[in-house]
Scaffold this motif. Structure first.
Motif, mmCIF file in Angstrom:
data_model
loop_
_atom_site.group_PDB
_atom_site.id
_atom_site.type_symbol
_atom_site.label_atom_id
_atom_site.label_comp_id
_atom_site.label_asym_id
_atom_site.label_seq_id
_atom_site.Cartn_x
_atom_site.Cartn_y
_atom_site.Cartn_z
ATOM 1 N N GLU A 40 2.207 19.675 1.821
ATOM 2 C CA GLU A 40 2.359 18.355 2.873
ATOM 3 C C GLU A 40 1.685 16.407 2.404
ATOM 4 N N THR A 41 0.377 16.581 1.767
ATOM 5 C CA THR A 41 -0.376 15.840 1.445
ATOM 6 C C THR A 41 0.147 15.118 0.296
ATOM 7 N N PRO A 42 0.275 15.898 -1.093
ATOM 8 C CA PRO A 42 0.794 14.639 -2.157
ATOM 9 C C PRO A 42 2.426 14.913 -2.020
ATOM 10 N N ARG A 43 3.139 15.460 -0.628
ATOM 11 C CA ARG A 43 4.251 15.219 -0.483
ATOM 12 C C ARG A 43 4.489 13.679 -0.115
ATOM 13 N N ARG A 44 3.848 13.149 0.374
ATOM 14 C CA ARG A 44 3.542 11.509 1.027
ATOM 15 C C ARG A 44 3.179 10.785 0.135
ATOM 16 N N TYR A 45 2.832 10.638 -0.515
ATOM 17 C CA TYR A 45 2.440 10.215 -1.870
ATOM 18 C C TYR A 45 3.002 9.893 -3.469
ATOM 19 N N GLY A 46 3.629 11.502 -2.978
ATOM 20 C CA GLY A 46 4.890 12.107 -4.449
ATOM 21 C C GLY A 46 4.041 11.925 -5.550
ATOM 22 N N PHE A 47 4.596 12.544 -6.754
ATOM 23 C CA PHE A 47 4.101 12.490 -8.164
ATOM 24 C C PHE A 47 3.444 12.454 -8.636
ATOM 25 N N HIS A 48 2.800 12.120 -8.436
ATOM 26 C CA HIS A 48 1.712 10.934 -9.755
ATOM 27 C C HIS A 48 0.432 10.710 -10.067
ATOM 28 N N GLY A 49 -0.231 10.818 -10.792
ATOM 29 C CA GLY A 49 -1.768 10.605 -11.369
ATOM 30 C C GLY A 49 -2.025 9.419 -10.954
ATOM 31 N N THR A 50 -2.538 8.694 -10.134
ATOM 32 C CA THR A 50 -3.991 7.588 -9.840
ATOM 33 C C THR A 50 -4.612 7.247 -10.796
ATOM 34 N N LEU A 51 -4.477 5.986 -11.312
ATOM 35 C CA LEU A 51 -4.905 4.806 -11.669
ATOM 36 C C LEU A 51 -5.460 4.216 -10.491
ATOM 37 N N LYS A 52 -5.355 4.075 -10.227
ATOM 38 C CA LYS A 52 -5.838 2.605 -9.032
ATOM 39 C C LYS A 52 -4.909 2.837 -7.230
ATOM 40 N N PRO A 53 -6.035 3.351 -7.116
ATOM 41 C CA PRO A 53 -5.790 4.188 -5.733
ATOM 42 C C PRO A 53 -4.793 3.221 -4.515
ATOM 43 N N PRO A 54 -4.743 3.415 -3.290
ATOM 44 C CA PRO A 54 -4.510 2.596 -2.305
ATOM 45 C C PRO A 54 -5.240 1.556 -2.161
ATOM 46 N N PHE A 55 -4.592 0.450 -2.232
ATOM 47 C CA PHE A 55 -5.196 -1.344 -1.493
ATOM 48 C C PHE A 55 -4.686 -2.041 -0.746
ATOM 49 N N ARG A 56 -4.478 -2.184 -0.007
ATOM 50 C CA ARG A 56 -3.831 -3.597 0.736
ATOM 51 C C ARG A 56 -4.351 -5.010 -0.224
ATOM 52 N N ALA A 57 -3.313 -5.796 -0.236
ATOM 53 C CA ALA A 57 -3.321 -7.194 -0.875
ATOM 54 C C ALA A 57 -4.646 -8.028 -0.743
ATOM 55 N N ALA A 58 -5.666 -8.631 -1.671
ATOM 56 C CA ALA A 58 -6.219 -9.721 -0.798
ATOM 57 C C ALA A 58 -5.054 -10.915 -0.170
ATOM 58 N N ASP A 59 -6.268 -11.375 0.594
ATOM 59 C CA ASP A 59 -5.864 -13.392 1.255
ATOM 60 C C ASP A 59 -4.851 -13.852 0.227
ATOM 61 N N GLY A 60 -3.953 -13.944 0.115
ATOM 62 C CA GLY A 60 -3.083 -14.967 -0.147
ATOM 63 C C GLY A 60 -2.425 -14.184 -1.700
ATOM 64 N N VAL A 61 -1.955 -13.069 -2.011
ATOM 65 C CA VAL A 61 -1.564 -12.377 -3.119
ATOM 66 C C VAL A 61 -0.155 -11.599 -2.583
ATOM 67 N N SER A 62 0.243 -12.137 -3.032
ATOM 68 C CA SER A 62 1.912 -11.136 -2.629
ATOM 69 C C SER A 62 2.371 -10.664 -3.555
ATOM 70 N N MET A 63 3.771 -10.098 -3.063
ATOM 71 C CA MET A 63 4.538 -9.031 -4.072
ATOM 72 C C MET A 63 4.889 -9.528 -5.434
ATOM 73 N N ASP A 64 5.515 -10.529 -5.574
ATOM 74 C CA ASP A 64 5.790 -11.223 -7.046
ATOM 75 C C ASP A 64 4.111 -10.822 -7.859
ATOM 76 N N HIS A 65 2.769 -12.125 -6.985
ATOM 77 C CA HIS A 65 1.718 -11.390 -7.744
ATOM 78 C C HIS A 65 1.439 -10.027 -7.975
ATOM 79 N N VAL A 66 1.638 -9.138 -7.205
ATOM 80 C CA VAL A 66 1.137 -7.734 -7.347
ATOM 81 C C VAL A 66 1.519 -7.715 -9.023
ATOM 82 N N HIS A 67 2.538 -7.334 -9.090
ATOM 83 C CA HIS A 67 4.945 -7.489 -9.668
ATOM 84 C C HIS A 67 3.381 -8.255 -10.831
#
Length: 232
Positions: free
Chosen positions: A51-78
């Motif tokens: 159940e737990t890994p299913r939520r995150y999908g099949f992967h190996g972590t490089l940078k774990p989940p984070f919320r974007a900093a103020d002023g950082v849009s999805m385009d900036h992340v991309h």
């Protein structure tokens, strides 16, 4: 919304198919997948154990989940991740095998890889400007894990305690299992299920941007970025 930077094999690779089947969800399409039959474990138990890994999908972590900093849009992340990928050279792992990490099961490299360790370090440090600081609630939750002083310092600075010398690359196959018999059965099943790819070289040639659209929801692959750096 939260972001995460993971390694995952290409959606057309056999390892991706096997991983999605094992977890019961395809993170590329965000759709259910029929899980394999496992000797000694019922379908309902297997669903629960993954159940737990299913939520995150099949992967190996490089940078774990984070919320974007103020002023950082999805385009900036991309754009930042795309630039990072263009400056990163592909490499190979000797292979993967299913192993127990504490109370959970994961595919781990069969041999240490300095290139993999360097990739994880760069992902944490060079892309940290995308990340908002941890909330007090996040810090309190992390500290429930009895962190060492070094891990606590890393958590406060980088948002995650298990980085640098504490990093261990793995593609998670189960949640925490206190039942050693169940863990052993899962490991035997993984040896059979992943047999076609175990011990085979694994090309690390891309980084994937995963997104959690709402708190507690599944993470999905939003995009993948091929490594374009030239070999020395």
């Amino acid at each position: 919304m939260r972001y995460a930077l993971y390694y995952c094999p290409d959606k057309k690779e056999q390892l991706t198919d096997l991983g999605s089947q094992w977890l019961g969800r395809d993170a590329f399409t965000n759709t259910p997948v029929t899980q394999p039959d496992v000797d000694g474990i019922s379908k309902s138990e297997f669903w629960e154990y993954t159940e737990t890994p299913r939520r995150y999908g099949f992967h190996g972590t490089l940078k774990p989940p984070f919320r974007a900093a103020d002023g950082v849009s999805m385009d900036h992340v991309h754009e930042a991740v795309q630039t990072f990928a263009r400056q990163t050279t592909p490499f190979e792992l000797d292979g993967l095998s299913p192993n127990r990490l504490g109370k959970f099961l994961a595919l781990t490299p069969t041999q240490p890889s300095t290139a993999l360790d360097a990739l994880a370090r760069r992902t944490i440090t060079e892309l940290d400007g995308l990340r908002a600081p941890l909330s007090e609630a996040d810090i309190a939750r992390r500290r429930k894990a009895d962190l060492t002083p070094e891990q606590d310092a890393y958590m406060l600075k980088w948002g995650y305690p298990y980085v640098f010398e504490f990093f261990r690359f793995h593609l998670t196959l189960s949640g925490k299992l206190s039942d050693k018999t169940a863990l052993a059965a899962m490991q035997r099943a993984a040896l059979t299920h992943f047999a076609p790819v175990l011990g085979q070289p694994v090309r690390i040639n891309q980084i994937a941007l995963f997104i959690e659209d709402e708190d507690g929801g599944p993470f999905r692959v939003a995009d993948t970025f091929r490594f374009e750096g030239a070999s020395q």
